[in-house]
Enzyme design. Sequence first.
Site, PDB file in Angstrom:
ATOM      1  N   LYS A 177       7.540  23.632  34.047  1.00 16.20           N
ATOM      2  CA  LYS A 177       6.506  22.840  33.391  1.00 16.20           C
ATOM      3  C   LYS A 177       7.041  21.924  32.291  1.00 16.20           C
ATOM      4  O   LYS A 177       6.412  20.911  31.965  1.00 16.20           O
ATOM      5  CB  LYS A 177       5.421  23.754  32.828  1.00 16.20           C
ATOM      6  CG  LYS A 177       4.618  24.466  33.906  1.00 16.20           C
ATOM      7  CD  LYS A 177       3.477  25.261  33.327  1.00 16.20           C
ATOM      8  CE  LYS A 177       2.651  25.899  34.439  1.00 16.20           C
ATOM      9  NZ  LYS A 177       1.433  26.556  33.933  1.00 16.20           N
TER      10      LYS A 177
ATOM     11  N   ASP B 295      -4.029  22.942  33.456  1.00 16.35           N
ATOM     12  CA  ASP B 295      -4.178  24.264  32.833  1.00 16.35           C
ATOM     13  C   ASP B 295      -4.992  24.127  31.553  1.00 16.35           C
ATOM     14  O   ASP B 295      -5.898  24.921  31.275  1.00 16.35           O
ATOM     15  CB  ASP B 295      -2.809  24.861  32.477  1.00 16.35           C
ATOM     16  CG  ASP B 295      -2.013  25.291  33.682  1.00 16.35           C
ATOM     17  OD1 ASP B 295      -2.631  25.653  34.706  1.00 16.35           O
ATOM     18  OD2 ASP B 295      -0.773  25.266  33.610  1.00 16.35           O
TER      19      ASP B 295
ATOM     20  N   GLY C 289       3.244  34.613  24.046  1.00 14.56           N
ATOM     21  CA  GLY C 289       3.990  33.678  24.871  1.00 14.56           C
ATOM     22  C   GLY C 289       4.316  32.407  24.111  1.00 14.56           C
ATOM     23  O   GLY C 289       3.669  32.086  23.107  1.00 14.56           O
TER      24      GLY C 289
ATOM     25  N   GLY D  29       5.896  29.578  26.243  1.00 15.36           N
ATOM     26  CA  GLY D  29       6.294  28.619  27.264  1.00 15.36           C
ATOM     27  C   GLY D  29       5.224  27.571  27.519  1.00 15.36           C
ATOM     28  O   GLY D  29       4.329  27.351  26.690  1.00 15.36           O
TER      29      GLY D  29
ATOM     30  N   MET E 117       2.639  27.424  29.639  1.00 19.00           N
ATOM     31  CA  MET E 117       1.258  27.892  29.686  1.00 19.00           C
ATOM     32  C   MET E 117       0.759  28.260  28.298  1.00 19.00           C
ATOM     33  O   MET E 117      -0.398  27.978  27.941  1.00 19.00           O
ATOM     34  CB  MET E 117       1.115  29.083  30.630  1.00 19.00           C
ATOM     35  CG  MET E 117      -0.298  29.656  30.707  1.00 19.00           C
ATOM     36  SD  MET E 117      -1.540  28.458  31.213  1.00 19.00           S
ATOM     37  CE  MET E 117      -1.434  28.634  32.997  1.00 19.00           C
TER      38      MET E 117
END
Length: 272
Positions: free
Chosen positions: A67, A103, A126, A128, A130
């Site tokens: 991504k 997303d 998280g 990253g 996403m």
Amino acid sequence: MINKDTQLCISLAGRPGNFGTRFHNYLYQKLGLNYIYKAFTTNDIEHAVKGVRALGIRGCAVSMPFKESCIPFLDEISVSAQAIESVNTIVNDNGYLKAYNTDYIAIVKLIEQYQLKPSASVIVHGSGGMAKAVVAAFKNAGFKHLKVYARNRMTGEYLANLYGYSYVANLDNDSADVLVNATPIGMTDGVAAQSLAFPESLINQAKTVFDVVALPAQTPLIQYAERQSKQVISGAEVIVLQAVEQFALYTLQRPSEALIAKAAEFARSATS
């Protein structure tokens, strides 16, 4: 029938699944569109993206871990994708590659649908691509009390600082109204497929548990939260909403809600 005019759309993922392939192809068939969708993986994201351009591939869904690494090879990044430095959709218009992040769109819609209050405290696990979409969506929805937790301190601090939030190195003695897992923990066939993304004690005191992992829909985190009678938001909902946005970008058509529901049911029936 596939012919010389059939338009190809693809996905690029570290661990390809069947959901997108079945979802998109179901809709192509029902709407009579001359498209076909195929999932791929790659060890060479640069040449994979260049292949999208060179072969006239109409659209490309991008999943972990590509991504962010795909960005240098694109012509234009939409405002929302640029702001969160993460791409999950590429549209090819006659060799010009423009990137989007559906997303983000899906998460914004779910925050509204589940009526999450901006006054609620949030912990996002998280750092990253996403996680960036998640944090950006909560920020733009007006949430002021959000913490980022990540094993990688450098990326975790960067993400938190990017949106004016705080980074936490551990979850000991912490609490939040809303817990969001934006890591692969709980993903089918992953190294942590049977693990919880948050400690049980933290889940027990939360009001809402949101897991962006789509496969399986019933991750260990979602299952545990349901047993504790928490409001849950699953990655299965995210994957449908973001896939619909991708479909509209590729085909310039938006299916009815009834047809979307049928496509999602069909896609979930064989997602391994």
